[in-house]
Design an enzyme around this catalytic site. Sequence first.
Site, mmCIF file in Angstrom:
data_model
loop_
_atom_site.group_PDB
_atom_site.id
_atom_site.type_symbol
_atom_site.label_atom_id
_atom_site.label_comp_id
_atom_site.label_asym_id
_atom_site.label_seq_id
_atom_site.Cartn_x
_atom_site.Cartn_y
_atom_site.Cartn_z
ATOM 1 N N ASP A 37 28.849 -66.262 -22.701
ATOM 2 C CA ASP A 37 27.399 -66.135 -22.863
ATOM 3 C C ASP A 37 27.072 -64.646 -22.836
ATOM 4 O O ASP A 37 27.872 -63.841 -22.367
ATOM 5 C CB ASP A 37 26.665 -66.854 -21.712
ATOM 6 N N ASN A 90 28.351 -72.554 -30.219
ATOM 7 C CA ASN A 90 27.055 -73.135 -29.853
ATOM 8 C C ASN A 90 25.938 -72.113 -29.750
ATOM 9 O O ASN A 90 24.776 -72.446 -30.003
ATOM 10 C CB ASN A 90 27.218 -73.867 -28.514
ATOM 11 N N TYR A 156 15.627 -69.178 -39.054
ATOM 12 C CA TYR A 156 16.390 -70.210 -38.333
ATOM 13 C C TYR A 156 16.882 -71.289 -39.302
ATOM 14 O O TYR A 156 18.059 -71.675 -39.282
ATOM 15 C CB TYR A 156 15.503 -70.828 -37.246
ATOM 16 N N LYS A 160 20.802 -72.093 -40.173
ATOM 17 C CA LYS A 160 21.430 -73.385 -39.858
ATOM 18 C C LYS A 160 21.939 -74.084 -41.124
ATOM 19 O O LYS A 160 22.975 -74.751 -41.089
ATOM 20 C CB LYS A 160 20.452 -74.264 -39.073
ATOM 21 N N ILE A 189 15.733 -80.788 -28.749
ATOM 22 C CA ILE A 189 16.409 -81.092 -27.490
ATOM 23 C C ILE A 189 15.723 -80.318 -26.367
ATOM 24 O O ILE A 189 15.457 -79.114 -26.516
ATOM 25 C CB ILE A 189 17.902 -80.668 -27.567
ATOM 26 N N THR A 191 15.654 -78.110 -23.762
ATOM 27 C CA THR A 191 16.487 -77.053 -23.174
ATOM 28 C C THR A 191 15.590 -75.836 -22.937
ATOM 29 O O THR A 191 14.438 -75.818 -23.391
ATOM 30 C CB THR A 191 17.625 -76.612 -24.126
#
Length: 249
Positions: A37, A90, A156, A160, A189, A191
């Site tokens: 990370d 990810n 974005y 993707k 999601i 998060t």
Amino acid sequence: MMMLTGKVALVTGAGAGIGRAIAESYAREGARLVISDVNAALGAETVATIEALGGQAVFVKADVAEAAGHVALVAAAHQHFGALHIACNNAGIAGGGRALTETTDEDWGRVIAVNLTGVFLGMRAQIPAIAAAGGGAIVNIASVLGSVAIPNSAPYVASKHGCVGLTRAAALEAAGQKVRVNAVGPGFIATPMAAKLDQASIDAIAAKHALGRWGTAQEIAEVALWLASDKASFVTGAYYTADGGYSAQ
Ligand SMILES: NC(=O)c1ccc[n+]([C@@H]2O[C@H](COP(=O)([O-])OP(=O)(O)OC[C@H]3O[C@@H](n4cnc5c(N)ncnc54)[C@H](O)[C@@H]3O)[C@@H](O)[C@H]2O)c1
């Protein structure tokens, strides 16, 4: 028998959200983990959680937009665990949420650098290492916005869609080396990435999913686990949406 016994896996952006859930799921199924990370404190939390589960993990701070970071992650897998079998690319960022005509060069550049170039740089380092271990799997976390669009997220959406194409291209080239490459397309999601929204926006987004709700990080981890495991041995070059029916409409 656990699904990833004897495997060594690396997960980028594993300090929070979907990446943390994936790393923990891989560890619960027997994999030893390289956790990465840009945020060292968050990464350390994921390592501690995995160790509390009885698993093994090391943290390596790296920015996925930089090639050297990916080389360091692969080296850490070899140094600590002797091989690399699984990589989950990810790490990703949302971008500024502006109309295309208002998008700055900086916002475009950073979203593409992290979400698209980061996956390219990752796979360039990972494929030879996984091949050298006798084969394995790469799981790229794209988005449902890898196949459909929404307004005010052009960098974005483009990143993707690019991630899905990159996944297919890599799958064809790596198949001969027994490296499977697949992408996951999560719907929205719950998060930290989504934490800034007000309640009305949260409810409106939930309603766009056929299942009428947001997904959980664990629901994405289940797909990423299956794709990484030998249970998905005939699956490569695929893009699996896990989007609560968002894109079926
Ligand atoms: N949350 C959603 O609704 C959703 C939906 C579809 C796809 N995704 C994708 O799933 C992935 C994870 O998203 P999330 O919601 O868990 O995000 P998050 O913001 O909750 O967590 C992302 C993690 O990645 C780290 N990170 C950010 N930039 C990085 C970089 N340059 N290098 C290394 N690490 C970096 C962050 O520190 C953080 O720990 C992303 O690729 C995202 O685009 C998320």
